[in-house]
Design an enzyme around this catalytic site. Structure first.
Site, short mmCIF file in Angstrom:
data_model
loop_
_atom_site.label_atom_id
_atom_site.label_comp_id
_atom_site.label_asym_id
_atom_site.label_seq_id
_atom_site.Cartn_x
_atom_site.Cartn_y
_atom_site.Cartn_z
N HIS A 195 31.60 46.57 46.64
CA HIS A 195 33.30 46.63 46.97
C HIS A 195 33.33 46.54 48.55
O HIS A 195 34.21 46.13 49.18
CB HIS A 195 33.68 47.62 46.10
N HIS A 222 38.60 40.95 39.54
CA HIS A 222 37.71 41.79 40.09
C HIS A 222 36.43 41.35 39.93
O HIS A 222 35.48 41.36 40.86
CB HIS A 222 37.69 43.25 39.32
N HIS A 279 26.14 41.23 38.53
CA HIS A 279 25.33 41.23 39.81
C HIS A 279 23.90 40.81 39.82
O HIS A 279 23.63 40.01 41.02
CB HIS A 279 25.32 42.73 40.19
N ASP A 286 33.64 41.04 43.08
CA ASP A 286 31.97 41.05 42.99
C ASP A 286 31.45 40.14 43.52
O ASP A 286 30.31 40.28 44.00
CB ASP A 286 31.93 41.61 41.29
ZN LIG Z 1 32.95 45.76 41.06
#
Ligand SMILES: [Zn+2]
Length: 295
Positions: free
Chosen positions: A80, A241, A268, A245
């Site tokens: 973030h 969101h 991720h 990311d």
């Molecule tokens: Zn996140």
């Protein structure tokens, strides 16, 4: 996006708060850095800790977050902060922190963006490296419908589309969002979108000793009936969101990317794998930064 100048911040900026994972009180300082420095994290609570470059080669495997490490020193959940820096096109910055993770704040990039904008952004007069996607690059996760696909974009910009689908039974509705990644679009459409968890994921983290000071009011936790003790800022906050990311994870390339990135149910690890594959596929075609003053 045309070739542009590298940027940093005009002066130091501070964000303090509680780390979501460890519950530690954390003070994070953004410090200006010279052209070519890139973004690096420095743990000031560890004696002789080296700065850890925010590059994909320094990432370590972690579930549901991005962590970087060097010489056994780890910084957890950098995504973030990286999204705030990349979203505002702040290319050079030393991020000091006195604990193992940035402050969680509200689970979005908003507090970091406000702090960085307050510090001011300055042009360093040296061009930023840029990688233009010239061929299709696709990575696939453990499940067949988890993919990140990058392809050339006509306008030279970075476009990210995210498709989120947890299935018909999930309290999180399937949703998509798409954005051309510019600083203004990042500030207006993405930076405020908060991280989210399913209730059973939050319980699992608690049972591992994580998140003891974090409550459903601090981020979005979805129970069977929807968001617990909180309210969505917009109906597609979760997809936004996920784009936040992606922006943080794509910054691990260490240069600007241009192209159309279509991410489906990616997390991720897959985002980082995409960055590795893009860099491998385009190793010969990164446009090196040259001094604009000398040119
Ligand atoms: Zn996140």
């Amino acid at each position: 996006m045309k070739q542009r100048s590298q940027q940093t911040i005009a002066r130091a900026a501070v964000v303090a708060g509680v780390g979501f994972l460890t519950g530690a009180d954390i003070r994070l300082r953004f410090l200006p850095a010279a052209a070519g420095h890139g973004v690096a994290f420095l743990r000031t609570d560890k004696l002789c800790a080296p700065p850890i470059p925010a590059l994909v080669s320094y990432t370590i495997p972690r579930a549901r977050r991005t962590a970087i490490a060097r010489c056994g020193i780890v910084v957890e959940m950098v995504e973030h902060v990286l999204a705030a820096l990349a979203g505002l096109r702040i290319d050079n910055c030393l991020v000091e922190l006195d604990g193992p993770e940035p402050p969680g704040c509200d689970g979005s990039s908003q507090a970091f963006v406000e702090s960085l904008l307050d510090a001011g952004i300055v042009d360093l007069g040296t061009s930023r490296d840029r990688l233009e996607l010239r061929q299709k690059v696709v990575v696939q996760g453990e499940e067949a419908d988890q993919t990140v696909c990058g392809s050339p974009a006509d306008d030279g910009q970075l476009h990210i589309r995210y498709s989120l689908d947890y299935g018909a039974d999930s309290p999180i509705q399937s949703q998509n969002y798409e954005v051309a990644v510019t600083p203004q679009n990042f500030i207006d459409q993405i930076a405020f979108a908060r991280t989210f968890l399913l209730e059973h994921e939050a319980h699992a983290l608690r049972s591992q000793g994580y998140g003891k000071r974090t409550t459903p009011r601090d981020l979005l936790i979805f129970g069977k009936e929807g968001v617990i003790d909180n309210a969505l800022r917009c109906p597609d906050e979760c997809a936004r969101h996920k784009i936040l990311d992606c922006i943080g994870d794509l910054a691990l390339a260490g240069c600007d990317l241009s192209g159309a990135v279509d991410a489906r149910r990616s997390g991720h690890q897959l985002n980082a794998e995409f960055v590795r594959r893009v860099k491998l596929a385009h190793a010969e075609t990164v446009w090196p930064g040259v001094s604009l003053k000398a040119a």
